[in-house]
Design a protein around this motif. Structure first.
Motif, PDB file in Angstrom:
ATOM      1  N   PHE A 102       0.823  -1.202   0.000  1.00 61.42           N
ATOM      2  CA  PHE A 102       0.000   0.000   0.000  1.00 61.42           C
ATOM      3  C   PHE A 102       0.863   1.262   0.000  1.00 61.42           C
ATOM      4  N   ALA A 103       2.047   1.212   0.602  1.00 58.04           N
ATOM      5  CA  ALA A 103       2.914   2.389   0.645  1.00 58.04           C
ATOM      6  C   ALA A 103       3.460   2.738  -0.738  1.00 58.04           C
ATOM      7  N   PHE A 104       3.821   1.709  -1.524  1.00 59.72           N
ATOM      8  CA  PHE A 104       4.443   1.934  -2.831  1.00 59.72           C
ATOM      9  C   PHE A 104       3.471   1.748  -3.999  1.00 59.72           C
ATOM     10  N   GLY A 105       2.193   1.628  -3.704  1.00 57.46           N
ATOM     11  CA  GLY A 105       1.232   1.304  -4.750  1.00 57.46           C
ATOM     12  C   GLY A 105       0.619   2.477  -5.468  1.00 57.46           C
ATOM     13  N   GLY A 106       1.054   3.692  -5.183  1.00 62.58           N
ATOM     14  CA  GLY A 106       0.430   4.865  -5.777  1.00 62.58           C
ATOM     15  C   GLY A 106       1.133   5.407  -7.003  1.00 62.58           C
ATOM     16  N   THR A 107       0.672   6.558  -7.448  1.00 63.35           N
ATOM     17  CA  THR A 107       1.205   7.150  -8.671  1.00 63.35           C
ATOM     18  C   THR A 107       2.604   7.709  -8.484  1.00 63.35           C
ATOM     19  N   GLN A 222     -10.599   1.388  11.130  1.00 62.08           N
ATOM     20  CA  GLN A 222     -10.394   2.530  12.012  1.00 62.08           C
ATOM     21  C   GLN A 222      -9.094   3.216  11.641  1.00 62.08           C
ATOM     22  N   THR A 223      -9.174   4.422  11.098  1.00 62.70           N
ATOM     23  CA  THR A 223      -7.965   5.148  10.755  1.00 62.70           C
ATOM     24  C   THR A 223      -7.212   5.536  12.022  1.00 62.70           C
ATOM     25  N   GLU A 224      -5.883   5.558  11.917  1.00 62.42           N
ATOM     26  CA  GLU A 224      -5.067   5.856  13.090  1.00 62.42           C
ATOM     27  C   GLU A 224      -3.765   6.496  12.634  1.00 62.42           C
ATOM     28  N   GLN A 225      -3.229   7.374  13.454  1.00 65.44           N
ATOM     29  CA  GLN A 225      -2.019   8.089  13.104  1.00 65.44           C
ATOM     30  C   GLN A 225      -0.792   7.206  13.277  1.00 65.44           C
ATOM     31  N   VAL A 226       0.183   7.396  12.389  1.00 69.28           N
ATOM     32  CA  VAL A 226       1.442   6.665  12.450  1.00 69.28           C
ATOM     33  C   VAL A 226       2.230   7.089  13.684  1.00 69.28           C
ATOM     34  N   SER A 227       2.953   6.138  14.268  1.00 65.13           N
ATOM     35  CA  SER A 227       3.765   6.433  15.453  1.00 65.13           C
ATOM     36  C   SER A 227       4.934   5.461  15.527  1.00 65.13           C
ATOM     37  N   ASP A 228       5.915   5.783  16.329  1.00 68.63           N
ATOM     38  CA  ASP A 228       7.018   4.867  16.595  1.00 68.63           C
ATOM     39  C   ASP A 228       6.743   4.116  17.890  1.00 68.63           C
ATOM     40  N   GLY A 229       7.000   2.815  17.879  1.00 62.59           N
ATOM     41  CA  GLY A 229       6.742   2.009  19.052  1.00 62.59           C
ATOM     42  C   GLY A 229       7.969   1.844  19.930  1.00 62.59           C
ATOM     43  N   ARG A 230       7.739   1.350  21.127  1.00 63.49           N
ATOM     44  CA  ARG A 230       8.843   1.050  22.042  1.00 63.49           C
ATOM     45  C   ARG A 230       9.516  -0.245  21.604  1.00 63.49           C
ATOM     46  N   PRO A 231      10.820  -0.370  21.790  1.00 60.00           N
ATOM     47  CA  PRO A 231      11.530  -1.601  21.398  1.00 60.00           C
ATOM     48  C   PRO A 231      10.929  -2.825  22.073  1.00 60.00           C
ATOM     49  N   SER A 232      10.838  -3.912  21.306  1.00 61.02           N
ATOM     50  CA  SER A 232      10.330  -5.173  21.848  1.00 61.02           C
ATOM     51  C   SER A 232      11.149  -6.325  21.293  1.00 61.02           C
ATOM     52  N   ILE A 289       8.041  11.446   8.389  1.00 58.23           N
ATOM     53  CA  ILE A 289       7.195  12.540   7.915  1.00 58.23           C
ATOM     54  C   ILE A 289       6.036  12.713   8.887  1.00 58.23           C
ATOM     55  N   ASP A 290       5.778  13.932   9.256  1.00 58.81           N
ATOM     56  CA  ASP A 290       4.676  14.210  10.180  1.00 58.81           C
ATOM     57  C   ASP A 290       3.326  14.052   9.477  1.00 58.81           C
ATOM     58  N   GLY A 291       2.337  13.648  10.256  1.00 57.48           N
ATOM     59  CA  GLY A 291       0.957  13.645   9.775  1.00 57.48           C
ATOM     60  C   GLY A 291       0.541  12.440   8.959  1.00 57.48           C
ATOM     61  N   LEU A 292       1.346  11.387   8.932  1.00 59.53           N
ATOM     62  CA  LEU A 292       0.954  10.190   8.179  1.00 59.53           C
ATOM     63  C   LEU A 292      -0.113   9.426   8.947  1.00 59.53           C
ATOM     64  N   ARG A 293      -1.026   8.796   8.190  1.00 62.09           N
ATOM     65  CA  ARG A 293      -2.103   8.036   8.810  1.00 62.09           C
ATOM     66  C   ARG A 293      -2.280   6.701   8.100  1.00 62.09           C
ATOM     67  N   SER A 298      -2.984  -0.107  10.395  1.00 57.41           N
ATOM     68  CA  SER A 298      -1.790  -0.855  10.015  1.00 57.41           C
ATOM     69  C   SER A 298      -1.151  -0.334   8.734  1.00 57.41           C
ATOM     70  N   HIS A 299      -1.968  -0.144   7.680  1.00 56.49           N
ATOM     71  CA  HIS A 299      -1.460   0.220   6.358  1.00 56.49           C
ATOM     72  C   HIS A 299      -1.694   1.700   6.061  1.00 56.49           C
ATOM     73  N   LEU A 300      -0.692   2.343   5.450  1.00 55.50           N
ATOM     74  CA  LEU A 300      -0.819   3.757   5.112  1.00 55.50           C
ATOM     75  C   LEU A 300      -2.010   3.989   4.192  1.00 55.50           C
ATOM     76  N   ASP A 301      -2.726   5.070   4.441  1.00 58.53           N
ATOM     77  CA  ASP A 301      -3.798   5.425   3.514  1.00 58.53           C
ATOM     78  C   ASP A 301      -3.178   5.972   2.225  1.00 58.53           C
ATOM     79  N   GLU A 302      -4.004   6.219   1.235  1.00 57.23           N
ATOM     80  CA  GLU A 302      -3.491   6.576  -0.086  1.00 57.23           C
ATOM     81  C   GLU A 302      -2.635   7.841  -0.063  1.00 57.23           C
ATOM     82  N   ALA A 303      -3.127   8.892   0.588  1.00 58.89           N
ATOM     83  CA  ALA A 303      -2.383  10.151   0.625  1.00 58.89           C
ATOM     84  C   ALA A 303      -1.055   9.996   1.357  1.00 58.89           C
ATOM     85  N   SER A 304      -1.071   9.275   2.464  1.00 57.41           N
ATOM     86  CA  SER A 304       0.157   9.073   3.233  1.00 57.41           C
ATOM     87  C   SER A 304       1.152   8.215   2.465  1.00 57.41           C
TER      88      SER A 304
END
Length: 332
Positions: A102-107, A222-232, A289-293, A298-304
């Motif tokens: 989904f990240a690389f599937g756009g124009t 359910q759309t959700e904002q991208v974030s960095d997780g804690r190491p696991s 990049i700020d503001g990605l959703r 789980s998967h980036l929306d089209e604009a992101s």
């Protein structure tokens, strides 16, 4: 008094005595037929829309319970030879999970490679596939890629996904995937003639020429904002790096032409990806990049996806061009 099976009870003509059993059999047949049609419509491929086939695409995954994944078997068993050939002949092979699809599937991605005159192929799979599946698959395919882009998001892991387990251990699994391929032809024809015959469950189509996914159908996302997780699972990072070293050693390209990244998601494993890349002697090209959703948590929306892939290609572009040009120059 001897039994006389042919005696007709008063008020019951011969046709009635013969018709009742026939009607009973017909009722049973209709019941079984109705159940079969219902299961096809609700649990089979007919639960998913058929509008994504276009000129050259196939169902990668229909979320109906009795259909599910087709893509793993399609590539493993060579059931989609055009798609497999396109992947094998690509100059740049992008491998990993559905997140990269989904990240690389756009124009942005398509236009960048088109302007460069370089063939690329998106070879991501559902179920967050790992080297357990990709290692043998690439050995089968023998790709000629000059550049590999790898999404490190638990890619170098020994976890076995459900589709891979079925392929490696299941009985008659080839016949099952061939059956799924046959159902797609019927799905396309019936739904084109009778649209009401198909539902609107979530489905993903893969374009054979480029591997790009197209999602269709509904779903409670359910759309959700991208974030960095804690190491696991820090205790396994060395093990992941060892699996990564073994996988990279099998790729027939210079190590500088292997680009490691991690597609952003909710609770992105960025620290882990950076640590593994460093252990493998690589940098991690993963723009922040700020503001990605995400469109589903789980998967980036089209604009992101458009924004992030464009930023990635700006960073990775010089290395991609250098590797492609070097091979082209050496082959004259």
């Amino acid at each position: 008094m001897p039994a006389t099976a042919d005696v007709i009870e008063p008020g019951q003509p011969t046709w009635y005595r013969k018709a009742v059993p026939a009607m009973f059999v017909l009722l049973i047949a209709c019941s079984f037929g109705g159940t079969f049609v219902y299961k096809l419509r609700v649990e089979g491929i007919f639960a998913c829309p058929a509008s994504g086939y276009g000129s050259n695409a196939y169902v990668s995954d229909c979320t109906a319970t009795s259909y599910g994944d087709y893509d793993h078997g399609a590539f493993w068993f060579g059931l989609e030879p055009q798609a497999q050939r396109a992947a094998a002949e690509a100059d740049v092979l992008v491998v990993g999970s559905s997140r990269l699809q989904f990240a690389f599937g756009g124009t942005a991605t398509a236009s960048w490679f088109s302007a460069l005159g370089v063939r690329h192929y998106l070879l991501g799979f559902s179920h967050s596939e790992t080297v357990v599946f990709f290692g043998p698959l690439l050995s089968k395919m023998r790709p000629r890629a000059k550049v590999y882009v790898i999404n490190v998001d638990r890619f170098f892991d020994d976890r076995v996904s459900p589709p891979t387990e079925r392929i490696l251990q299941g009985r008659d699994i080839l016949a099952r995937y061939e059956e799924k391929r046959t159902w797609q032809a019927l799905h396309r024809a019936v739904c084109a003639a009778l649209p009401v015959a198909c539902g609107n469950s979530f489905v993903v189509y893969r374009t054979r020429e480029t591997g790009v996914w197209q999602r269709m159908g509904g779903g409670s996302f359910q759309t959700e904002q991208v974030s960095d997780g804690r190491p696991s699972k820090v205790e396994r990072w060395d093990e992941y790096a060892t699996l990564g070293e073994k996988f990279l050693a099998q790729l027939p390209v210079d190590r500088s032409c292997v680009i490691l990244t991690i597609v952003p998601t909710v609770e992105t494993k960025r620290a882990e990806a950076m640590a593994i890349a460093a252990k493998l002697g690589h940098d991690l090209l993963a723009p922040q990049i700020d503001g990605l959703r995400t469109f589903d948590g789980s998967h980036l929306d089209e604009a992101s996806g458009e924004r992030w892939s464009a930023a990635f290609l700006r960073e990775a572009g010089p290395r991609i061009r250098k590797c492609v040009d070097a091979v082209q120059a050496s082959t004259g």
